[in-house]
Scaffold this active site. Structure first.
Site, PDB file in Angstrom:
ATOM      1  N   ARG A  45      74.406  35.139 131.854  1.00 24.04           N
ATOM      2  CA  ARG A  45      73.055  35.418 132.349  1.00 24.04           C
ATOM      3  C   ARG A  45      72.799  36.907 132.615  1.00 24.04           C
ATOM      4  O   ARG A  45      72.003  37.273 133.478  1.00 24.04           O
ATOM      5  CB  ARG A  45      72.750  34.579 133.604  1.00 24.04           C
ATOM      6  CG  ARG A  45      72.848  33.091 133.360  1.00 24.04           C
ATOM      7  CD  ARG A  45      72.470  32.298 134.582  1.00 24.04           C
ATOM      8  NE  ARG A  45      73.403  32.490 135.680  1.00 24.04           N
ATOM      9  CZ  ARG A  45      74.523  31.804 135.850  1.00 24.04           C
ATOM     10  NH1 ARG A  45      74.856  30.858 134.991  1.00 24.04           N
ATOM     11  NH2 ARG A  45      75.315  32.028 136.875  1.00 24.04           N
ATOM     12  N   ASP A  76      80.122  29.677 103.994  1.00 26.31           N
ATOM     13  CA  ASP A  76      80.120  30.166 102.606  1.00 26.31           C
ATOM     14  C   ASP A  76      79.996  29.036 101.591  1.00 26.31           C
ATOM     15  O   ASP A  76      80.465  29.158 100.458  1.00 26.31           O
ATOM     16  CB  ASP A  76      81.392  30.981 102.304  1.00 26.31           C
ATOM     17  CG  ASP A  76      81.626  32.096 103.291  1.00 26.31           C
ATOM     18  OD1 ASP A  76      80.693  32.887 103.497  1.00 26.31           O
ATOM     19  OD2 ASP A  76      82.728  32.175 103.858  1.00 26.31           O
ATOM     20  N   GLY A 123      72.444  29.030 101.028  1.00 29.15           N
ATOM     21  CA  GLY A 123      71.278  29.789 100.614  1.00 29.15           C
ATOM     22  C   GLY A 123      70.577  29.200  99.410  1.00 29.15           C
ATOM     23  O   GLY A 123      69.350  29.219  99.321  1.00 29.15           O
ATOM     24  N   GLN A 166      77.062  29.891 108.935  1.00 30.59           N
ATOM     25  CA  GLN A 166      78.456  29.473 109.104  1.00 30.59           C
ATOM     26  C   GLN A 166      78.646  28.007 108.676  1.00 30.59           C
ATOM     27  O   GLN A 166      78.042  27.580 107.709  1.00 30.59           O
ATOM     28  CB  GLN A 166      78.927  29.722 110.548  1.00 30.59           C
ATOM     29  CG  GLN A 166      79.092  31.187 110.894  1.00 30.59           C
ATOM     30  CD  GLN A 166      77.938  31.752 111.670  1.00 30.59           C
ATOM     31  OE1 GLN A 166      77.134  31.044 112.256  1.00 30.59           O
ATOM     32  NE2 GLN A 166      77.811  33.050 111.670  1.00 30.59           N
ATOM     33  N   HIS A 192      74.261  35.431 103.225  1.00 34.87           N
ATOM     34  CA  HIS A 192      73.910  34.452 102.204  1.00 34.87           C
ATOM     35  C   HIS A 192      73.184  35.168 101.075  1.00 34.87           C
ATOM     36  O   HIS A 192      72.451  36.126 101.295  1.00 34.87           O
ATOM     37  CB  HIS A 192      73.067  33.304 102.763  1.00 34.87           C
ATOM     38  CG  HIS A 192      71.882  33.722 103.566  1.00 34.87           C
ATOM     39  ND1 HIS A 192      71.973  34.103 104.891  1.00 34.87           N
ATOM     40  CD2 HIS A 192      70.578  33.831 103.241  1.00 34.87           C
ATOM     41  CE1 HIS A 192      70.772  34.408 105.349  1.00 34.87           C
ATOM     42  NE2 HIS A 192      69.903  34.259 104.365  1.00 34.87           N
TER      43      HIS A 192
END
EC number: 6.3.4.4
Length: 429
Positions: free
Chosen positions: A142, A13, A17, A223, A41
């Site tokens: 997997r 945060d 962006g 993040q 964002h």
């Protein structure tokens, strides 16, 4: 070649962006390389605000390719909703490309996330319940379903059947909830695959070709460093690597292709959810910063925890990311505070330390050692030149640079693209 990685250098945060929006004006390709729709964002474009969770900010750039890389976990329902959200508002998404190697978040991942969090009780880590962790678990085990699998009917059916045999045992025998239905999931998610098929490609090939041509490629992080699965405040972290090292692996390029790393930070610190936070403010100043900075989660709407700038955590971020520059956001939020604090070090068991402990027990015993600097009253939201900032604001920034050991590239004094002071251009070094 010209490649720039944007990383969050705190707990997410940080305003990545806005920096992505600024740099993507010149970028030919913008790549999202990890995480999922758990990280939001906000971008301002054409006098509108857009809240995105999956699609890279580069989608707004003219003639820019926006890539969702192989390291991302994709909820196809959320992706299609976001595509509709953008197209309904007149955004051209023809430049969107999705990696065929990206993992798919399935309905059982969402349910498993909720069941596991509930079972932890007081020990919960504060997950967004978006199925991110369980999807990455299946990837490492997997048994995950990839985007390429959604497009192959028989392959998808076989993998889904195998997964449900395991997951439904967990749901009914361990968590005491109803099993999930094969037919319902198969029909719905195969159709999702058909709807996104036009965007799916080998994005590793696309990105490498762009770099080799000399195109400008921007890697957009989600993040933040302190939420990294390896370098963050484990276990109160995300399930991927938001650090700079996660960019090449999550995009399918070699580490030697990365030239510049820009760490994004706020002029203070925030985090969402549980976990250690040494500089946290639970007082009137914290409330002031939260309200002035509108510190509420883009995706969840949850109020963020607020604290002073932590130079100890920032030096940790500089080291593990190999940060070239620091981009500092929301400086204007601190306007009006008489005194501003910066954590220059910690005290642990009577000793001063300058590193960020891995042990949660040690972190709980850490007390920040603060340096205090005078605040400023002047409105800085229209300042576009560093020299026009108040003397006290410049002194604060000087201390951030010295204590973080990283030069500044940009300073943000407001939410719009124009409210940015440019000191160095990451594209040109």
């Amino acid at each position: 070649m010209a490649t720039v990685v944007i990383v969050g250098s705190q707990w997410g945060d940080e305003g990545k962006g806005k920096m992505t929006d600024y740099l993507s004006q010149e970028a030919n390709v913008v790549v999202r390389s990890q995480g999922g729709d758990n990280a939001g964002h906000t971008i301002e474009f054409d006098r509108q605000k857009f809240a995105l969770r999956l699609i890279p900010s580069g989608i707004f750039g003219e003639n820019t390719t926006a890539v969702i890389g192989n390291g991302v976990v994709i909820n196809p329902q959320a992706l299609l909703e976001e595509i509709k959200y953008l197209t309904d508002r007149g955004v051209d998404i023809s430049g969107l490309k999705i990696s065929s190697r990206a993992q798919v978040i399935m309905p059982y991942h969402l349910l498993l996330d909720e069941c596991q969090e509930k079972a932890k009780g007081a020990a919960k880590i504060g997950t967004t319940k978006k199925g991110i962790g369980p999807t990455y678990v299946d990837k490492v085990s997997r048994i995950g379903i990839r985007v390429a699998d959604l497009l192959e009917k028989d392959t998808f059916a076989a993998k889904l059947k195998q997964n449900l045999e395991i997951k439904n045992q967990l749901f009914t025998k361990i968590y005491g909830v109803d099993p999930v239905d094969f037919d319902e999931i198969f029909n719905q998610y195969y159709e999702y695959g058909q709807q996104i098929k036009q965007y799916v490609t080998d994005t590793s090939l696309l990105v490498n070709d762009a770099i080799d041509r000399g195109d400008k490629v921007l890697f957009e992080g989600a993040q933040g460093t302190m939420l990294d699965i390896d370098e963050g405040t484990y276990p109160y972290v995300t399930s991927s690597n938001p650090t700079a090292g996660g960019a090449p692996t999550g995009a399918g390029v070699g580490p030697n292709k990365i030239e510049t790393v820009v760490g994004i930070a706020k002029a203070y610190t925030t985090r969402v959810g549980e976990g250690p936070f040494p500089t946290e403010l639970n007082d009137e100043i914290g409330d002031y910063i939260r309200e002035t900075g509108h510190e509420y989660g883009t995706v969840t709407g949850r109020p963020r925890r607020v604290g002073w700038f932590d130079a100890v955590a920032m030096r940790h971020a500089r080291r593990v990311n190999g940060m070239t520059y620091l981009s500092l956001n929301l400086l204007d939020v601190l306007t009006g505070l008489k005194t501003i604090k910066i954590a220059r070090a910690y005290e642990l068991d009577g000793q001063e330390i300058n590193y960020y402990p891995a042990s949660l027990a040690e972190l709980d015993r850490c007390t920040p050692l603060y340096e205090e600097v005078p605040g400023w009253e002047e409105d800085i939201t229209q300042v576009t030149d560093y020299e026009d900032l108040p003397a006290n604001a410049k002194h604060f920034l000087d201390r951030i640079v010295e204590l973080s050991e990283t030069p500044l590239a940009t300073i943000s004094v407001g939410p719009s693209r124009e409210q940015t002071i440019i000191l160095r251009d990451p594209w040109r070094g």
